[in-house]
Design an enzyme around this catalytic site. Structure first.
Site, PDB file in Angstrom:
ATOM      1  CE1 TYR A 107       1.647  -6.166  -7.867  1.00 51.65           C
ATOM      2  CE2 TYR A 107      -0.715  -6.407  -8.192  1.00 51.65           C
ATOM      3  CZ  TYR A 107       0.352  -6.025  -7.405  1.00 51.65           C
ATOM      4  OH  TYR A 107       0.119  -5.497  -6.163  1.00 51.65           O
ATOM      5  CB  ALA A 148      -0.925   0.009   1.215  1.00 52.86           C
ATOM      6  CG  ASN A 167      -6.363  -2.455  -8.546  1.00 54.26           C
ATOM      7  OD1 ASN A 167      -5.986  -1.642  -9.386  1.00 54.26           O
ATOM      8  ND2 ASN A 167      -5.953  -2.436  -7.302  1.00 54.26           N
ATOM      9  CD  GLU A 186      -4.313 -14.358  -2.886  1.00 55.32           C
ATOM     10  OE1 GLU A 186      -3.844 -13.516  -2.093  1.00 55.32           O
ATOM     11  OE2 GLU A 186      -4.060 -15.568  -2.801  1.00 55.32           O
TER      12      GLU A 186
END
Length: 213
Positions: free
Chosen positions: A125, A80, A118, A113
């Site tokens: 990724y 985050a 998103n 995950e």
């Protein structure tokens, strides 16, 4: 809000970092975020490796991340960035850090995950070689959204190492970042057999929701 710093330092997460971490948690993860006790437990988890990002020369915490090492696999449990510091590649730096440290402590693959909605996180990724292995239905407790399960190829291959080096060199042109050293407490992380792995063992009140590139 864009800020210019000399660099970004990534350090092992400590108990004193938790108040700042918990300021970011509910904004990043909503109502089903980790509690103070959850982080305390993770910092004492022999399989866990947790880190924070701070601008060089400051104590301002702007992001954090962590993973579990299970045999030859590193499972990223959280990542985050403070809302005011998104779109500055802080999350990407934390991801690179996870990959490098996971390799250092024995991982050959990275898993995580991510919400199916998103797309910005998924694109990052994918840039680092993650591929979708399937979907976990109703994984997120706040709205029963599905989660995509992402997995890398072997992170020790020359091709993967080249990718990481290229991205690191690119990011360092704009803002250098230093990697964390492991805590000097002499405690060794217990290695759990890869055969004993179970996806159901990972905390399901958490998600790897990167909202920063």
């Amino acid at each position: 809000m864009f800020e210019h710093w000399e660099g970004i330092d990534i350090r092992p997460m400590r108990l004193e970092h938790l108040p700042a971490v918990l300021d970011i948690e509910p904004v990043a993860f909503g109502s089903h975020h980790w509690s103070h006790q959850s982080f305390v437990n993770e910092l004492n988890n022999s399989m866990g490796y947790y880190y924070v990002a701070l601008p060089t020369g400051t104590d301002k915490l702007i992001g954090y991340t962590g993973f579990w090492l299970i045999g030859e696999e590193a499972h990223i449990t959280t990542l985050a960035v403070h809302p005011e510091n998104r779109r500055q590649h802080i999350g990407e730096r934390l991801l690179i850090h996870d990959i490098l440290h996971a390799r250092k402590v024995g991982a050959n693959w990275i898993t995580l995950e991510v919400r199916v909605s998103n797309e910005s996180a998924q694109q990052l990724y994918y840039k680092y070689g993650f591929k979708s292995l399937g979907v976990r239905r109703n994984y997120y407790q706040d709205n029963d959204e599905d989660a995509m399960v992402l997995w890398t190829e072997n992170i020790r291959t020359p091709e993967f190492k080249k990718l990481i080096q290229e991205r690191t060199d690119f990011l360092n042109k704009y803002m250098p970042f230093s990697l964390a050293s492991e805590p000097d407490d002499g405690a060794e992380k217990d290695e759990v057999s890869h055969l004993a792995q179970t996806w159901l063992g990972f905390p399901q009140d958490k998600q790897t929701e990167l909202t920063d590139k």
